[in-house]
Design a protein around this motif. Sequence first.
Motif, mmCIF file in Angstrom:
data_model
loop_
_atom_site.group_PDB
_atom_site.id
_atom_site.type_symbol
_atom_site.label_atom_id
_atom_site.label_comp_id
_atom_site.label_asym_id
_atom_site.label_seq_id
_atom_site.Cartn_x
_atom_site.Cartn_y
_atom_site.Cartn_z
ATOM 1 N N UNK A 16 1.249 14.398 5.675
ATOM 2 C CA UNK A 16 0.194 13.966 6.369
ATOM 3 C C UNK A 16 -0.481 12.540 6.121
ATOM 4 N N UNK A 17 -0.957 12.336 4.813
ATOM 5 C CA UNK A 17 -1.825 11.353 4.267
ATOM 6 C C UNK A 17 -1.050 10.156 4.091
ATOM 7 N N UNK A 18 0.170 9.941 4.410
ATOM 8 C CA UNK A 18 1.240 8.759 4.053
ATOM 9 C C UNK A 18 1.172 7.856 5.464
ATOM 10 N N UNK A 19 0.876 6.951 5.460
ATOM 11 C CA UNK A 19 0.704 5.910 6.724
ATOM 12 C C UNK A 19 2.151 5.047 6.627
ATOM 13 N N UNK A 20 3.186 5.363 7.278
ATOM 14 C CA UNK A 20 4.328 4.690 7.321
ATOM 15 C C UNK A 20 4.229 3.267 7.767
ATOM 16 N N UNK A 21 3.539 2.945 8.790
ATOM 17 C CA UNK A 21 3.441 1.613 9.071
ATOM 18 C C UNK A 21 2.656 0.634 8.209
ATOM 19 N N UNK A 22 1.880 1.390 7.635
ATOM 20 C CA UNK A 22 1.068 0.462 6.404
ATOM 21 C C UNK A 22 2.145 0.186 5.222
ATOM 22 N N UNK A 23 3.024 1.314 4.882
ATOM 23 C CA UNK A 23 4.072 1.047 3.884
ATOM 24 C C UNK A 23 4.829 -0.003 4.374
ATOM 25 N N UNK A 24 5.324 0.106 5.445
ATOM 26 C CA UNK A 24 6.353 -0.920 6.084
ATOM 27 C C UNK A 24 5.625 -2.293 5.973
ATOM 28 N N UNK A 25 4.426 -2.744 6.250
ATOM 29 C CA UNK A 25 3.913 -3.683 6.249
ATOM 30 C C UNK A 25 3.722 -4.231 4.543
ATOM 31 N N UNK A 26 3.492 -3.391 3.942
ATOM 32 C CA UNK A 26 3.084 -3.762 2.377
ATOM 33 C C UNK A 26 4.792 -4.028 1.810
ATOM 34 N N UNK A 27 5.647 -3.579 2.289
ATOM 35 C CA UNK A 27 7.076 -3.583 1.559
ATOM 36 C C UNK A 27 7.867 -4.609 2.543
ATOM 37 N N UNK A 28 7.379 -5.552 3.192
ATOM 38 C CA UNK A 28 8.219 -6.251 4.325
ATOM 39 C C UNK A 28 9.417 -6.810 3.734
ATOM 40 N N UNK A 29 9.050 -7.667 2.348
ATOM 41 C CA UNK A 29 10.253 -8.317 1.996
ATOM 42 C C UNK A 29 11.180 -7.706 0.905
#
Length: 52
Positions: A16-29
């Motif tokens: 529940x506490x993992x924000x996939x959208x934030x993870x995607x934005x932090x690992x964009x490259x």
Amino acid sequence: MQGDLQSPYRKMEPVEDIDIEKLVSMTNQYTGADIAALCKKARRFVLKACSA
């Protein structure tokens, strides 16, 4: 890219506490290999912290 991060984990229970959208934005490259290496480092960090 979000699908790329979710695909290998589709059979796992969601956290529940993992924000996939934030993870995607932090690992964009990042490549898949970059993310795998990051996960391995995080696992070693947690195991070391738990054994101390």
